[in-house]
Design an enzyme around this catalytic site. Structure first.
Site, PDB file in Angstrom:
ATOM      1  N   ARG A  64      39.166  -7.406  10.211  1.00 14.25           N
ATOM      2  CA  ARG A  64      38.597  -7.609  11.554  1.00 14.25           C
ATOM      3  C   ARG A  64      39.425  -8.603  12.359  1.00 14.25           C
ATOM      4  O   ARG A  64      39.586  -8.450  13.579  1.00 14.25           O
ATOM      5  CB  ARG A  64      37.157  -8.094  11.417  1.00 14.25           C
ATOM      6  CG  ARG A  64      36.389  -8.186  12.726  1.00 14.25           C
ATOM      7  CD  ARG A  64      34.911  -8.343  12.436  1.00 14.25           C
ATOM      8  NE  ARG A  64      34.107  -8.430  13.650  1.00 14.25           N
ATOM      9  CZ  ARG A  64      33.652  -9.570  14.170  1.00 14.25           C
ATOM     10  NH1 ARG A  64      33.916 -10.725  13.569  1.00 14.25           N
ATOM     11  NH2 ARG A  64      32.911  -9.569  15.259  1.00 14.25           N
ATOM     12  N   HIS A  68      40.731  -7.925  16.165  1.00 15.33           N
ATOM     13  CA  HIS A  68      40.378  -8.803  17.275  1.00 15.33           C
ATOM     14  C   HIS A  68      41.593  -9.549  17.826  1.00 15.33           C
ATOM     15  O   HIS A  68      41.580  -9.960  18.983  1.00 15.33           O
ATOM     16  CB  HIS A  68      39.284  -9.783  16.840  1.00 15.33           C
ATOM     17  CG  HIS A  68      37.929  -9.150  16.773  1.00 15.33           C
ATOM     18  ND1 HIS A  68      36.769  -9.837  17.060  1.00 15.33           N
ATOM     19  CD2 HIS A  68      37.536  -7.882  16.463  1.00 15.33           C
ATOM     20  CE1 HIS A  68      35.724  -9.027  16.919  1.00 15.33           C
ATOM     21  NE2 HIS A  68      36.177  -7.836  16.549  1.00 15.33           N
ATOM     22  N   ASN A  96      33.756 -13.344  18.850  1.00 18.00           N
ATOM     23  CA  ASN A  96      34.285 -14.101  17.721  1.00 18.00           C
ATOM     24  C   ASN A  96      33.434 -15.291  17.284  1.00 18.00           C
ATOM     25  O   ASN A  96      33.461 -15.677  16.116  1.00 18.00           O
ATOM     26  CB  ASN A  96      35.689 -14.619  18.065  1.00 18.00           C
ATOM     27  CG  ASN A  96      36.683 -13.491  18.302  1.00 18.00           C
ATOM     28  OD1 ASN A  96      36.621 -12.455  17.647  1.00 18.00           O
ATOM     29  ND2 ASN A  96      37.595 -13.694  19.236  1.00 18.00           N
ATOM     30  N   HIS A 195      34.468   0.066   9.498  1.00  8.58           N
ATOM     31  CA  HIS A 195      33.103  -0.394   9.217  1.00  8.58           C
ATOM     32  C   HIS A 195      32.561   0.168   7.908  1.00  8.58           C
ATOM     33  O   HIS A 195      31.384  -0.011   7.601  1.00  8.58           O
ATOM     34  CB  HIS A 195      32.175  -0.034  10.376  1.00  8.58           C
ATOM     35  CG  HIS A 195      32.340  -0.929  11.569  1.00  8.58           C
ATOM     36  ND1 HIS A 195      31.623  -0.785  12.733  1.00  8.58           N
ATOM     37  CD2 HIS A 195      33.169  -1.984  11.778  1.00  8.58           C
ATOM     38  CE1 HIS A 195      31.992  -1.719  13.600  1.00  8.58           C
ATOM     39  NE2 HIS A 195      32.932  -2.452  13.038  1.00  8.58           N
ATOM     40  N   ASP A 240      27.977  -0.388   5.861  1.00  8.63           N
ATOM     41  CA  ASP A 240      27.935   0.847   5.055  1.00  8.63           C
ATOM     42  C   ASP A 240      26.852   0.607   4.013  1.00  8.63           C
ATOM     43  O   ASP A 240      26.992  -0.241   3.141  1.00  8.63           O
ATOM     44  CB  ASP A 240      29.315   1.063   4.427  1.00  8.63           C
ATOM     45  CG  ASP A 240      29.359   2.141   3.353  1.00  8.63           C
ATOM     46  OD1 ASP A 240      28.297   2.604   2.922  1.00  8.63           O
ATOM     47  OD2 ASP A 240      30.468   2.507   2.938  1.00  8.63           O
ATOM     48  N   THR A 243      28.071   1.413  -0.103  1.00 12.96           N
ATOM     49  CA  THR A 243      29.327   0.977  -0.726  1.00 12.96           C
ATOM     50  C   THR A 243      30.113   0.062   0.209  1.00 12.96           C
ATOM     51  O   THR A 243      31.277   0.317   0.518  1.00 12.96           O
ATOM     52  CB  THR A 243      30.202   2.200  -1.109  1.00 12.96           C
ATOM     53  OG1 THR A 243      30.478   2.971   0.070  1.00 12.96           O
ATOM     54  CG2 THR A 243      29.496   3.079  -2.119  1.00 12.96           C
TER      55      THR A 243
END
Length: 320
Positions: A64, A68, A96, A195, A240, A243
Site C-alpha cells: 500500500r 500511495h 494516510n 485487496h 479478503d 485468506t
C-alpha cells in the site's frame, strides 16, 4: 512469473502515455545497482521477508505504501517524509493518517542498505522493491522491478488528499482516478486485487455494512460486532474474508458473492462495465497473477525522478 522481455513488450505495447511510461523505462533498468550495490536487492528481500513473517499484515502495508507513493506526484518516496515545523508532508493526509504504516520497516531496510552501499540506493526504489517482495512472501507473483528512481525533496499534502482513490468512491470515479494516471479500467480492477491481502478500519466500511443492499446479509452481520454503528472506528477487518494473509484471487470471488468489504471494492462487481473482468479473475488466478505483475511494473514507472533530479536521501524520513 513475468520476465524482463515481456515487461518491456507490455509497457511499450501501450499507445497512450508514451511520454509518461516509455521515457521512464528508458531511464530505469532492472540491473541499475548491479555494479554500484550488487547486494541491494537481497538485503531488501531479507528485511522484508523477516518483517512479513513476523506480521503478515505488514506485507499489505508495504504494498500500500508503494501505491500511495506513486499516486501522488509519481514514485518518489514523498510519502516517507515526516512533517516538520516548516513542512507538511503526506503522512497526515486523510488517506494516510492513522492508516499508512510500514515506515519503520523501510527505515530498517534503508539502514541495512546504507551499511553496505552508502548514498547509493534511493528510498523510492526501496519502497518499490519492498512492495514486490511483500507480494512474493505472501504467495503472489514476482516481477522484475525497474530501478533507478531518485527521492523527492518535497511532498504534497493536497495531492495525497485529492489523488489517492477513496474507499467510498463509485465505479465511475474510480475509473476516472486511475485513468488520470494512465491506467485502463481493466488495470484498475487488476490493481484493486491488491485487496486480497490486508485489513481495513471500521470507519471505512461502516456505511456499507449498515446501509447498502448489494452485500451478503450474513457477511454484513458477521462484521457488525467488530464494527458497531457508533464507535470502534479503528477496529480492523480483513479485506479478503477467508485468506487475507495469502495473495490469491479470493478477493474477486468475494466480490462475485457480494462480500466486498469496502464500497469501492463492491463497485467493481455491481452490474457495471467491470463485472466481466472481476468474473474472469474469480475463476482465473493465473491471469490475475500475470496481469497484476504487469500492472505493478507500469505503476512503478509513474513519473520517476531520474538523472540529476531529486536526491538519494540518507534518511528516508527527511531530505538531506
Amino acid at each position: 512469473m513475468t520476465m524482463g522481455s515481456n515487461l518491456y513488450h507490455f509497457c511499450f505495447g501501450f499507445s497512450i502515455s508514451l511520454v509518461l511510461f516509455g521515457l521512464a523505462f528508458g531511464q530505469l533498468s532492472t540491473d541499475y545497482y548491479a555494479s554500484t550495490c550488487p547486494k541491494a536487492l537481497s538485503t531488501i528481500r531479507n528485511v522484508v521477508f523477516k518483517a512479513v513473517a513476523n506480521e503478515h499484515r505488514m506485507g499489505a502495508s508495504l504494498l500500500r505504501l508503494h501505491f500511495h507513493d506513486c499516486f501522488v506526484n509519481g514514485c518518489d518516496a514523498s510519502i516517507l517524509l515526516d512533517d516538520t515545523s516548516s513542512f507538511t508532508g503526506e503522512k497526515t493526509a486523510v488517506p494516510n493518517k492513522d492508516s499508512a504504516r510500514g515506515f519503520d520497516v523501510i527505515d530498517t531496510i534503508k539502514s541495512a542498505v546504507e551499511n553496505i552501499c552508502p548514498g547509493v540506493v534511493s528510498c523510492a526504489d526501496i519502497v518499490a522493491v519492498a512492495a514486490r517482495d511483500s507480494v512474493v512472501k505472501l504467495g503472489g507473483p514476482w516481477w522484475a522491478v525497474q530501478l533507478g528512481r531518485r527521492d523527492s525533496t518535497t511532498a504534497s499534502f493536497s495531492g495525497a488528499n485529492s489523488g489517492i482513490p477513496s474507499p467510498f468512491m463509485d465505479l465511475a470515479a474510480l475509473i476516472s482516478k486511475f485513468s488520470n494516471k494512465g491506467f485502463t479500467a481493466k488495470e484498475m480492477v487488476t490493481l484493486s486485487g491488491a485487496h486480497t491481502i490486508g485489513q481495513a478500519a471500521c470507519r471505512n466500511f461502516r456505511s456499507r455494512i449498515y446501509n447498502e443492499t448489494n452485500i451478503d446479509s450474513s457477511f454484513a452481520a458477521s462484521l457488525k460486532p467488530n464494527c458497531p454503528s457508533a464507535g470502534g472506528d479503528s477496529s480492523l477487518s480483513p479485506l479478503d474474508a477467508d485468506t487475507s494473509d495469502v495473495f490469491d484471487n479470493a478477493y474477486f470471488k468475494d466480490l462475485v458473492n457480494k462480500k466486498g468489504l469496502l464500497h469501492s471494492d463492491q463497485q467493481l462487481f455491481n452490474g457495471g462495465s467491470t463485472d466481466s473482468q472481476v468474473s474472469a479473475y474469480s475463476t482465473g488466478p493465473a491471469a490475475f497473477r500475470s496481469d497484476f505483475a504487469d500492472a505493478m511494473v507500469k505503476m512503478g514507472s509513474l513519473s520517476p525522478l531520474t538523472g540529476t533530479n531529486g536526491e538519494i536521501r540518507s534518511n528516508c524520513r527527511k531530505i538531506n
